[in-house]
Design a protein around this motif. Structure first.
Motif, PDB file in Angstrom:
ATOM      1  N   GLU A  46      -9.530 104.692   3.027  1.00 38.22           N
ATOM      2  CA  GLU A  46      -9.608 105.409   4.302  1.00 38.22           C
ATOM      3  C   GLU A  46      -8.665 106.602   4.332  1.00 38.22           C
ATOM      4  OE1 GLU A  46     -10.700 101.645   7.221  1.00 38.22           O
ATOM      5  OE2 GLU A  46      -8.621 102.118   6.763  1.00 38.22           O
TER       6      GLU A  46
ATOM      7  N   GLY B  34     -11.525 110.260   2.350  1.00 40.17           N
ATOM      8  CA  GLY B  34     -10.396 109.740   3.123  1.00 40.17           C
ATOM      9  C   GLY B  34      -9.666 110.850   3.852  1.00 40.17           C
TER      10      GLY B  34
ATOM     11  N   TYR C 257     -13.605 109.772   6.874  1.00 37.49           N
ATOM     12  CA  TYR C 257     -13.018 108.760   7.748  1.00 37.49           C
ATOM     13  C   TYR C 257     -12.342 109.461   8.912  1.00 37.49           C
ATOM     14  CZ  TYR C 257     -13.948 104.919   4.597  1.00 37.49           C
ATOM     15  OH  TYR C 257     -14.584 103.972   3.845  1.00 37.49           O
TER      16      TYR C 257
END
Lengths: 662, 307
Positions: free
Chosen positions: A442, A459, A518
């Motif tokens: 993430e 991410g 993310y």
């Protein structure tokens, strides 16, 4: 013994005795009480239906665990309908991180049922003992034989065959104990071919091969202290993932630890247990068995973790406490190398985890006060410091220009719970608050292909902490023959991390349709509800049932992905002399609250009927059980809401197994 | 203790991973050699002076070359008091025709570093048919003289310093040469390029050969290069990268932009060149379609790179 909790658990050192038995002779081996403050779900590693189960099958029998399945192997456990980033997954409190960017190796895939003694599942912030969490913790407990007065050998051998996927397994474990020394060893082999679905069609690339061995040795350094070393080695080879465009060529894990435990007879401190650990995981994918792949790609991953766990147990009168220090450092590396069609051309290389270091130090605490015989209060919390560092941060700069190479986060956590027992009723209510840091993927993931929604994920190192506010309650009724328990929890999760379509960049993996980054939703809510009951119709005929419901919504009222629809399990267990018979029915209702935005489609309902019978007998001094059964007797063709790519599940499967123990 | 030894041995076994990790720095070095040092590329001794021409790695390459000229007294080795240094590279082909390439004619004096600075964008490498000569003129201690020196221009192995020659919609001949980065990374990279235009001579050649007015190139001012990097490899399906910046002219006369390379390998820098008025001189839009299995389309103005 009081319900919930302050249970007496014998330490490895104590001679084997039941907790209620107070007449233990006090000689060189002593019995010390270990205090468990939390309510924990302890289980024997077998399910109602099957005595020889994989770790995944065993976890699946727990009410708040569901799974994302990418094939027949290495299922990703979801606790409270939340994915594994939100769960604290540990082995004896040791942190281990999978080395696969596609989550093809949850750490539950690196152990085997014959080297585990139990799995502790703690829901919500009460699970923050081993580190910060949102959904709770799953701690896999290693087998450890207690010291014994006289030299003693014990062991077990299990073998079995499952017809559907021609799975053949052999597992053995052997233990030796005397008053100074204990050794536990185990070894297991599993080999399975492709399984067939409910239409009797072979599901290609669903085979697996697994080898696991473990060794643990303990030496009593004084009557009140002992040193223990443990190691697990696990190797999986040629594992197919039908839902993914690639398979696993090889994964290996070495999990080691050395611990020292000191107990105290008098005073507030009862036990001090410290452990240092090291584990290394390597994971190599293989797409050469998939001719449909346009691009050949290597995707190796490595994850190495060092850590320390140190815990003391305190007890005085009505007060008990656990204090635990957790510290670890993990380095996660994942590479991708794409080969051009003309192999003379230059290969294309990038990191999907650009050497990401995570360091965590945290102090956790749980306290319990028995206010009266009937009620108890638990209060606990944790404060963690989480540090991330990306060695090749320039990869992250492509999407997040100028983002810092290092990031430090504070992760506080608090939880409280009140328990009340009166007559046949018990009631509990609790609340929790906690932060978690984004996972490596993430935070620092780079073009990680997710074959579920077919997006490449990027991410974001600047993500905010995910903050969970939680409430839970349970109400139970228990009489001699009948018991019923209702449980519910509600999570309000601020800065809920999900992947959202980015309007920049373009896919890198050729199966992919776009790029998702993310990002944090303002919030998301999750509600879990279960009602379970059991009824002893006759002394040897028991019924059990469970109904679970969950609902997850994002900040705009849309559905969250991977939320289990209304589901049920019901089983009947019958024993007569040495014969046992059980049958169960389980299934999900239609998934109405699915989320097209996250790549989900509507999943139909299904129901699975299973039966099994076992017979117990003795061979000389050995106890033996033989079991025959069938799963999915109706040969239903189905896939569940969490099956990656709607891969059909296994059709009818006849299984046999034999267990001999001494 | 035996146990510890056993554990240590086991650690070693597993720590020795089956597949080695990629050495990222070495990975980029496999196809790119970075040159940072100026070395002597040619030298002439005349009239008691020693003229040393330096280029990166001591080699003239096809494409952009930064040039440094050092003039010393050939007896004493002292730096000579020099001014008015001009520099003109000329290529002669098999037919005896002459042409030049973008270059700085009046070299700039870097008095603090004791050399004269210029550049040349060689458009061809030296071959049997094509030969390059440098024509220098300089005034040392009040004495002016001319020097001619034949040089060898080699192929540029580093594709990140590629160049392109084309005719724009305005019928002018342009040259775009990449200057930096020599060694890109999977990262944001400052992209530096020079844009040059051939000045068609107005008058007939006069005086002694070579007449610089016949071989004039100018640095193009105020243009813009729109940038769209792609991976042309069929398996990459026309992959692109985010957060790139178009190239615009800065004070040094060169064009600066940002290119993001998301992985190593072959990339195509697709350009659209606009003049001061925003008119497109050359270049076409590349479609964004994701086309796995098909070699990526390119702008009709592009430069291929590899790292």
């Amino acid at each position: 013994m009081k319900k919930l909790s302050v249970g007496l658990v014998l330490l490895v050192f104590g001679i084997y005795a039941k907790a209620q038995d107070s007449q233990i002779k006090q000689d060189s081996t002593r019995r010390i009480d270990e205090v468990h403050v939390n309510r924990m779900v302890k289980k024997k590693i077998e399910t109602e239906m099957k005595m020889s189960v994989s770790v995944d099958e065993f976890l699946a029998s727990s009410e708040n665990i569901s799974f994302i399945k990418r094939g027949a192997y290495a299922w990703e456990p979801l606790l409270n309908n939340m994915s594994s980033e939100r769960t604290n997954l540990t082995i004896d409190g040791m942190h281990i991180f999978g080395a696969c960017t596609d989550k093809m190796d949850p750490i539950t895939s690196y152990v085997e049922s014959n080297n585990l003694s139990a799995i502790d599942i703690t829901s919500g912030q009460a699970g923050s003992m081993h580190g910060s969490t949102v959904s709770g913790s799953i701690d896999l407990k290693r087998k450890s034989t207690p010291f014994s007065l006289d030299p003693k050998w014990s062991g077990a051998y299990q073998t079995g065959f499952e017809w559907n996927n021609k799975q053949f397994f052999n597992m053995g474990n052997l233990s030796y104990s005397d008053d100074k020394f204990v050794a536990d060893g185990s070894i297991s082999f599993r080999k399975a071919g492709n399984y067939a679905d409910g239409h009797n069609d072979e599901v290609k690339h669903s085979q697996y091969h697994k080898f696991n061995t473990s060794l643990g040795m303990a030496y009593k350094t004084s009557p009140l202290s002992a040193l223990r070393v443990d190691a697990i080695f696990d190797m999986a080879k040629d594992v197919g993932f039908p839902a993914l465009p690639m398979d696993l060529w090889l994964s290996r894990a070495l999990i080691t630890s050395a611990s020292y435990k000191q107990m105290f007879e008098d005073g507030l401190v009862k036990v001090w247990d410290s452990k240092i650990y090291f584990n290394a995981v390597e994971h190599y994918m293989d797409d050469t068995t998939r001719p449909e792949n346009l691009v050949h790609m290597d995707m190796p991953g490595w994850s190495t973790t060092y850590g320390l766990v140190s815990k003391i147990n305190l007890k005085k009168d009505d007060y008990a406490s656990e204090i635990q220090l957790n510290a670890y450092e993990n380095v996660s590396i994942a590479e991708m190398r794409m080969y051009p069609q003309d192999r003379n051309n230059r290969t294309m290389f990038a990191y999907s985890w650009p050497w990401v270091t995570t360091r965590y130090v945290g102090l956790s605490m749980n306290n319990a006060w028995e206010i009266s015989d009937k009620s108890q209060v638990n209060v606990g919390g944790a404060l963690g410091l989480n540090y991330n560092h990306a060695k090749y941060v320039e990869f992250n700069w492509i999407f997040h220009p100028g983002t810092p190479q290092e990031k430090t986060r504070f992760l506080p956590s608090l939880h409280a719970n009140y328990q009340l027992n009166f007559d046949s009723f018990n009631f509990s209510a609790g609340t929790g608050y906690g932060h978690r840091a984004p996972s490596v993927s993430e935070g620092y993931g780079y073009y990680i292909y997710n074959s579920f929604d077919r997006y490449d994920y990027i991410g974001n190192p600047d993500l905010k902490n995910e903050i969970s506010y939680e409430m839970n309650a349970s109400l139970g009724f228990k009489k001699e023959k009948v018991g019923i328990e209702v449980k519910a929890n509600y999570f309000y999760i601020q800065n809920y991390i999900v992947g959202r379509i980015l309007n920049m960049g373009s896919p890198m993996n050729y199966q992919s349709v776009g790029v998702k980054g993310y990002t944090s939703l303002d919030h998301a809510t999750l509600f879990n509800f279960s009602i379970g009951g059991h009824y002893d119709i006759l002394q040897n005929l028991q019924w059990k049932g469970l109904l679970t419901y969950a609902r997850g919504q994002d900040d705009r009222g849309g559905n969250l992905p991977f939320i289990r629809p209304l589901s049920y399990q019901t089983s009947v267990h019958f024993t007569h002399h040495k014969i046992g018979f059980q049958t169960s029915l389980n299934g999900d209702f239609t998934q109405n609250n699915y989320s097209p935005e996250y790549g989900e489609d509507k999943t139909s309902s299904y129901k699975i009927w299973n039966v099994s019978a076992d017979y117990r007998f003795n061979i000389k001094n050995c106890k033996a059980v033989v079991q025959v059964g069938a799963e999915n007797l109706w040969n239903e063709y189905y896939s569940t809401y969490a099956d990656w790519g709607n891969i059909p599940r296994m059709g009818r499967n006849i299984f046999t197994s034999l267990k001999v123990g001494f | 203790m035996k146990i510890l030894l056993f554990m240590a041995a086991l650690c070693v076994v597993v720590m020795s991973c089956t597949k080695g990790k990629t050495d990222y720095e070495a990975e980029i070095d496999t196809v790119v050699t970075e040159h940072v040092e100026f070395k002597e590329a040619a030298t002439v001794t005349t009239n008691g002076y020693h003229i040393r021409i330096e280029a990166l790695n001591g080699t003239f390459y096809k494409g952009y070359n930064e040039i440094r000229l050092k003039i010393t007294n050939s007896q004493t080795g002292e730096i000579s008091n020099t001014s008015g240094v001009t520099f003109l590279p000329i290529m002669t082909n098999a037919m005896g025709e002459h042409q030049s390439c973008p270059h700085r004619y009046q070299l700039m004096e870097r008095s603090d570093e004791k050399y004269f600075s210029g550049y040349a964008v060689f458009t061809e490498k030296s071959s049997l048919d094509d030969s390059w000569n440098l024509y220098l003129s300089l005034t040392v201690n009040g004495q002016t003289f001319q020097v001619e020196k034949s040089i060898n221009v080699q192929e540029q192995a580093n594709k990140n310093l590629n160049m392109t020659v084309f005719t724009g919609k305005d019928n002018e001949q342009y040259i775009i040469a990449l200057i930096s980065p020599q060694k890109p990374k999977v990262s944001e990279n400052e992209l530096l390029a020079g844009i040059y235009r051939y000045q068609k001579p107005i008058d007939n050649p006069s005086g002694v050969f070579p007449d610089p007015t016949q071989f004039s190139y100018t640095e193009v001012n105020g243009y813009m290069l729109q940038l769209d990097p792609r991976m042309p490899e069929p398996s990459m399906g026309n992959h692109s990268s985010p957060n790139n910046k178009d190239l615009t002219q800065q004070n040094d006369g060169l064009y600066h932009g940002v290119v993001n390379y998301t992985m190593t390998g072959n990339w195509t820098l697709n350009f659209i060149m606009q003049n001061q008025d925003g008119q497109i001189i050359k270049g076409t839009v590349v479609p964004d379609d994701f086309t796995p299995g098909i070699a990526g389309a390119k702008s009709d103005l592009h430069i291929d790179i590899l790292f």
